[in-house]
Design a protein around this motif. Sequence first.
Motif, PDB file in Angstrom:
ATOM      1  N   LEU A  36     -21.245  -2.803 -30.987  1.00  0.00           N
ATOM      2  CA  LEU A  36     -20.037  -3.541 -30.656  1.00  0.00           C
ATOM      3  C   LEU A  36     -18.884  -2.633 -30.257  1.00  0.00           C
ATOM      4  O   LEU A  36     -18.104  -2.968 -29.378  1.00  0.00           O
ATOM      5  N   ASP A  37     -18.816  -1.541 -30.890  1.00  0.00           N
ATOM      6  CA  ASP A  37     -17.719  -0.649 -30.561  1.00  0.00           C
ATOM      7  C   ASP A  37     -17.795  -0.203 -29.117  1.00  0.00           C
ATOM      8  O   ASP A  37     -16.812  -0.199 -28.393  1.00  0.00           O
ATOM      9  N   GLU A  38     -18.982   0.156 -28.762  1.00  0.00           N
ATOM     10  CA  GLU A  38     -19.154   0.604 -27.390  1.00  0.00           C
ATOM     11  C   GLU A  38     -18.817  -0.504 -26.416  1.00  0.00           C
ATOM     12  O   GLU A  38     -18.116  -0.305 -25.435  1.00  0.00           O
ATOM     13  N   VAL A  39     -19.348  -1.615 -26.720  1.00  0.00           N
ATOM     14  CA  VAL A  39     -19.132  -2.740 -25.833  1.00  0.00           C
ATOM     15  C   VAL A  39     -17.660  -3.065 -25.673  1.00  0.00           C
ATOM     16  O   VAL A  39     -17.167  -3.207 -24.563  1.00  0.00           O
ATOM     17  N   THR A  40     -17.033  -3.141 -26.768  1.00  0.00           N
ATOM     18  CA  THR A  40     -15.621  -3.501 -26.681  1.00  0.00           C
ATOM     19  C   THR A  40     -14.851  -2.466 -25.879  1.00  0.00           C
ATOM     20  O   THR A  40     -13.974  -2.790 -25.112  1.00  0.00           O
ATOM     21  N   GLU A  41     -15.255  -1.276 -26.084  1.00  0.00           N
ATOM     22  CA  GLU A  41     -14.558  -0.224 -25.370  1.00  0.00           C
ATOM     23  C   GLU A  41     -14.838  -0.290 -23.880  1.00  0.00           C
ATOM     24  O   GLU A  41     -13.944  -0.296 -23.053  1.00  0.00           O
ATOM     25  N   HIS A  85     -13.547  -3.327 -22.352  1.00  0.00           N
ATOM     26  CA  HIS A  85     -12.113  -3.497 -22.526  1.00  0.00           C
ATOM     27  C   HIS A  85     -11.734  -4.856 -23.024  1.00  0.00           C
ATOM     28  O   HIS A  85     -10.961  -5.565 -22.400  1.00  0.00           O
ATOM     29  N   VAL A  86     -12.242  -5.159 -24.091  1.00  0.00           N
ATOM     30  CA  VAL A  86     -11.873  -6.447 -24.657  1.00  0.00           C
ATOM     31  C   VAL A  86     -11.671  -6.327 -26.142  1.00  0.00           C
ATOM     32  O   VAL A  86     -12.128  -5.383 -26.773  1.00  0.00           O
ATOM     33  N   GLU A  87     -11.022  -7.290 -26.614  1.00  0.00           N
ATOM     34  CA  GLU A  87     -10.821  -7.291 -28.056  1.00  0.00           C
ATOM     35  C   GLU A  87     -12.141  -7.653 -28.680  1.00  0.00           C
ATOM     36  O   GLU A  87     -12.912  -8.430 -28.145  1.00  0.00           O
ATOM     37  N   ARG A  88     -12.297  -7.108 -29.771  1.00  0.00           N
ATOM     38  CA  ARG A  88     -13.535  -7.314 -30.476  1.00  0.00           C
ATOM     39  C   ARG A  88     -13.832  -8.796 -30.689  1.00  0.00           C
ATOM     40  O   ARG A  88     -14.959  -9.243 -30.568  1.00  0.00           O
ATOM     41  N   ARG A  89     -12.811  -9.454 -30.985  1.00  0.00           N
ATOM     42  CA  ARG A  89     -12.969 -10.862 -31.265  1.00  0.00           C
ATOM     43  C   ARG A  89     -13.778 -11.576 -30.193  1.00  0.00           C
ATOM     44  O   ARG A  89     -14.581 -12.457 -30.458  1.00  0.00           O
ATOM     45  N   ARG A  90     -13.512 -11.213 -28.992  1.00  0.00           N
ATOM     46  CA  ARG A  90     -14.177 -11.889 -27.881  1.00  0.00           C
ATOM     47  C   ARG A  90     -15.670 -11.619 -27.860  1.00  0.00           C
ATOM     48  O   ARG A  90     -16.477 -12.467 -27.553  1.00  0.00           O
ATOM     49  N   HIS A 148     -20.458 -12.187 -18.555  1.00  0.00           N
ATOM     50  CA  HIS A 148     -21.257 -11.652 -17.466  1.00  0.00           C
ATOM     51  C   HIS A 148     -21.324 -10.146 -17.536  1.00  0.00           C
ATOM     52  O   HIS A 148     -22.374  -9.538 -17.358  1.00  0.00           O
ATOM     53  N   LYS A 149     -20.215  -9.610 -17.770  1.00  0.00           N
ATOM     54  CA  LYS A 149     -20.191  -8.160 -17.876  1.00  0.00           C
ATOM     55  C   LYS A 149     -21.129  -7.721 -18.983  1.00  0.00           C
ATOM     56  O   LYS A 149     -21.860  -6.754 -18.862  1.00  0.00           O
ATOM     57  N   PHE A 150     -21.008  -8.466 -20.009  1.00  0.00           N
ATOM     58  CA  PHE A 150     -21.825  -8.128 -21.163  1.00  0.00           C
ATOM     59  C   PHE A 150     -23.302  -8.221 -20.819  1.00  0.00           C
ATOM     60  O   PHE A 150     -24.081  -7.307 -21.072  1.00  0.00           O
ATOM     61  N   LEU A 151     -23.636  -9.293 -20.223  1.00  0.00           N
ATOM     62  CA  LEU A 151     -25.041  -9.509 -19.891  1.00  0.00           C
ATOM     63  C   LEU A 151     -25.552  -8.488 -18.895  1.00  0.00           C
ATOM     64  O   LEU A 151     -26.729  -8.132 -18.897  1.00  0.00           O
ATOM     65  N   ALA A 152     -24.637  -8.061 -18.078  1.00  0.00           N
ATOM     66  CA  ALA A 152     -25.040  -7.108 -17.058  1.00  0.00           C
ATOM     67  C   ALA A 152     -25.532  -5.806 -17.670  1.00  0.00           C
ATOM     68  O   ALA A 152     -26.238  -5.029 -17.044  1.00  0.00           O
ATOM     69  N   ARG A 153     -25.168  -5.620 -18.865  1.00  0.00           N
ATOM     70  CA  ARG A 153     -25.543  -4.363 -19.493  1.00  0.00           C
ATOM     71  C   ARG A 153     -26.978  -4.353 -19.994  1.00  0.00           C
ATOM     72  O   ARG A 153     -27.515  -3.316 -20.354  1.00  0.00           O
ATOM     73  N   TYR A 154     -27.536  -5.498 -20.068  1.00  0.00           N
ATOM     74  CA  TYR A 154     -28.885  -5.524 -20.611  1.00  0.00           C
ATOM     75  C   TYR A 154     -29.828  -6.314 -19.720  1.00  0.00           C
ATOM     76  O   TYR A 154     -29.416  -7.256 -19.058  1.00  0.00           O
ATOM     77  N   PRO A 155     -31.024  -5.902 -19.741  1.00  0.00           N
ATOM     78  CA  PRO A 155     -32.020  -6.584 -18.906  1.00  0.00           C
ATOM     79  C   PRO A 155     -32.351  -7.936 -19.496  1.00  0.00           C
ATOM     80  O   PRO A 155     -32.381  -8.090 -20.717  1.00  0.00           O
ATOM     81  N   ASP A 156     -32.615  -8.833 -18.646  1.00  0.00           N
ATOM     82  CA  ASP A 156     -32.950 -10.162 -19.124  1.00  0.00           C
ATOM     83  C   ASP A 156     -34.207 -10.133 -19.959  1.00  0.00           C
ATOM     84  O   ASP A 156     -34.322 -10.812 -20.957  1.00  0.00           O
ATOM     85  N   TYR A 157     -35.102  -9.393 -19.485  1.00  0.00           N
ATOM     86  CA  TYR A 157     -36.358  -9.322 -20.214  1.00  0.00           C
ATOM     87  C   TYR A 157     -36.698  -7.880 -20.536  1.00  0.00           C
ATOM     88  O   TYR A 157     -37.479  -7.259 -19.834  1.00  0.00           O
ATOM     89  N   ASP A 217     -17.531 -13.777 -30.008  1.00  0.00           N
ATOM     90  CA  ASP A 217     -17.791 -15.104 -29.443  1.00  0.00           C
ATOM     91  C   ASP A 217     -19.076 -15.088 -28.631  1.00  0.00           C
ATOM     92  O   ASP A 217     -19.926 -15.963 -28.752  1.00  0.00           O
ATOM     93  N   ILE A 218     -19.172 -14.096 -27.830  1.00  0.00           N
ATOM     94  CA  ILE A 218     -20.351 -14.006 -26.979  1.00  0.00           C
ATOM     95  C   ILE A 218     -21.610 -13.792 -27.806  1.00  0.00           C
ATOM     96  O   ILE A 218     -22.600 -14.499 -27.668  1.00  0.00           O
ATOM     97  N   VAL A 219     -21.510 -12.809 -28.605  1.00  0.00           N
ATOM     98  CA  VAL A 219     -22.680 -12.478 -29.404  1.00  0.00           C
ATOM     99  C   VAL A 219     -23.145 -13.644 -30.276  1.00  0.00           C
ATOM    100  O   VAL A 219     -24.337 -13.868 -30.449  1.00  0.00           O
ATOM    101  N   ASN A 220     -22.206 -14.344 -30.773  1.00  0.00           N
ATOM    102  CA  ASN A 220     -22.592 -15.458 -31.618  1.00  0.00           C
ATOM    103  C   ASN A 220     -23.403 -16.487 -30.861  1.00  0.00           C
ATOM    104  O   ASN A 220     -24.376 -17.026 -31.369  1.00  0.00           O
TER     105      ASN A 220
END
Length: 827
Positions: A126-131, A134-139, A106-115, A142-145
Amino acid sequence: LKTPLKQAATSQLVLTERQPDCQPLSTPPKPQDTPPAEPWTPTSNLKMLISAASPEIRSREQRKQLSDTSAEVLQAKHCLQEHLLGDEYEKSQPSRKEKSLGLLCHKFLARYPDYPSAAQKSYICLDEVTEELHVERRRIYDIVNVLESLHMVSRLARNRYIWHGRHNLPQTLQALKRVGEENKYIQQIQMIKKREYEHEFEPDGEKKEEMASSLGSSEQSEMPFVELPGVEFRAASVNGRKYKSLRVMSQKFVMLFLVSTPQIVSLEVAAKILIGEDQLEDLDKSKFKTKIRRLYDIANVLSSLKLIKKVHVTEERGRKPAFKWTGPEVLPNIQDTKLEATSTTCSSPISESIPSKEHCSKNLFPSKGKQNFTRHSSLIKLVKSIENDRRKIQSAPTSPVKISTSTYQSLPVFPSTIAQLPAITKPQLEGQSKTAEEMQMKCALPSAEAVPKAEPSEQPAPSQPLGVSPASHSSVSPVILPHPHSGVSYAIYLHPSQAHTVTTYSPGFMLQPLPCANVTGVKSNSSKVINKTTTEEGDNQIATAEPTKPLAAEERPEMKSETSSQRCLKRSQALQENNLIKRHRSDEESLGTSLTFFPSGYLIPLTHCTHGNKADCSNKEKAGMCSLQHPTYSSPVTGVIPMPASELKTVNIPAFHITPLNIMLSPNSIAAAPVLSNSCLNSSNASSAPNPSSSALNFMLQHIGLIPAGVQVPANPVLQHVPASSQAENSSHSSGNTNLQEGKVRTNTAPWPWWVEGEGQCSDSFTAGKPSAPKEPQEPQAVTENFFRTPGGPNSGFSLSATSEGPERTSQGTLNIPQRKLEVSED
DNA sequence: ATCTCCCGCCATATG
DNA sequence: CATATGGCGGGAGAT
């Protein structure tokens, strides 16, 4: 020990906050140790706090954090404390849930507009996002995939992804559905269920063989990633066989929903099927477990996208975890003709309507060099034939697909499952489509006055790495960029709302075949619509940071449709017809106005225009093409019989229209933008295709010919038979009479993301009211599931009919085996 | 006890 | 070779 951890969490955060320089928390939480480089600024701490506190706050605040002052920090802290106190003395923060993939997503999605509008292409680093998250890159992977599997993002390069948003969703879903049908997932599901059923009786029935054979036959050992025209995987490099798991698994999972009638899939079944495909009858328990784990991961992401929702099905055995599809309905795949505009929003109309075959292209050409996946209209035809052939073959009772095994990465020669055609690259379309005018129009239309909003700070104007198309985009793009969530996107969403007025017949559909036609006065309408939307939103809008978010739009249709859904059926059709007519007119009229959205994939032909001078060429050709296309797509949408070929020809659509379309079409995929120049002639199959227009025509004609009269009436035969099925959930009207049936479905309609529900803390100004809404509709509904519908005998080849015809056919030969009761309960 | 599913090791892929 | 990706499954919260 974990216990201490929890308690410490809060205090920790607090502490950390004031010690910018020191090593964050070296205490209990492991995570903290990890972040090496991260400068622990007050801000960052704040972020953490916020995130801990509640998603909404966090996301909201997150954006604004740029210039925070100590005051802010304190404030935040305050809030946090309050939350904590008010909530529970300390059972709070680092609970496992807070780290859930779902939330993270959700957090991730919140960063981008749906459309995202074409202009606001966002890149994901990814670096920015993870930072930031605050999550491990691995996670994040998962989302991105999973997002990738839905073509909501695509990878550009290391660390870089492009955000497409939901533009491609309709297309993707349709493609997936189609593939799912081709894979005969329905049968597989039935098989499995049947097996279980039998197991109950016979201690250990020797059904093994039966099943093995049947299952084996039906199962596809390989099923490459399903791609979309404009969204291929970047770089052939990415093609490794490893491209198996998450991505593909996710797609398969979604397919299961799309093909199964009650759109409910239990994890167990899903896992079995997915395993089955990989390896024959593997009773490996651990494997099963692992599969389940993965499915949970995927499910979490899908849940965040609100495509599915968790439920429980209760059968004899007991209650099993399952998920229910809550995403947009996907129009019945009308065999090849897929012209229907499935569009959810006008924004994406184009993209979605692209002929199904195209969707299905897979990316199997690993070894082949670059091989641009340029799709030619001419190719389509070819593909189609191939597909058909394949189907026939497949349909053979035994093991159809086996062949493809080898397919995996080798020859393009074998169209493995579906046509793996080079796809027309969306980018191309885009590229050409983007003309300055268009852009302007676009800009103008979506009330440029964007809502004052904090937006993703970064938005690094990406230097377009890729050649062609990017350039074009960029040049044009300067314009918009108002706000990701505001302006442009709105216009888009709106349409759908209009759409349902017309298209009411399918209640749950988020993506109605939109009345593209009626979109004439876009500008004026848009403003209206917006208002509408906002108002409606009020009720159940998610307490996301951005109230304006498109999401609302999606949900809208449902609600509306609910109210008057039934009667609308008739009317809608009529209306649609009218629209059709209108459309034609409007088209003409709208020339100047523009913004006519053309639903269909009919744009494909346009692709050709790409080469040479974009504008001129395209227009001419387009016009021609459109005329052809036009009728085609309209028919499916309306449910009207396709126009005679003759008409097709005659219909003239001004080139202008096209333009708008294009815009919408290619919201994304910069990456692709293969060769503009030689697109037409391009490669392999081209040989068969003489000239675009003619081929297109042929294509069209074929379709028309192929399309059985009955087919076009999507009306969901299934639904008729099983009223309460998938859509039952929200529709109050249906609930009443459905009781005739055996099973019960306890619906606990809770619009909110499950995780939000219980949390009192979340209640922020926003959430506060929420809880009440969800509760009311607890009316039991009946649903009967046809578990064992089998199209003919085990061996009877359902191939032709099943595959191509879709639901209707399937249901015909239906053999109903003892229907089982099943109870579905949410939450 | 079962359901969920987070965490992060470690094999691979990529650059 | 250093990193980026991403299988995979142990094992621990949540129920």
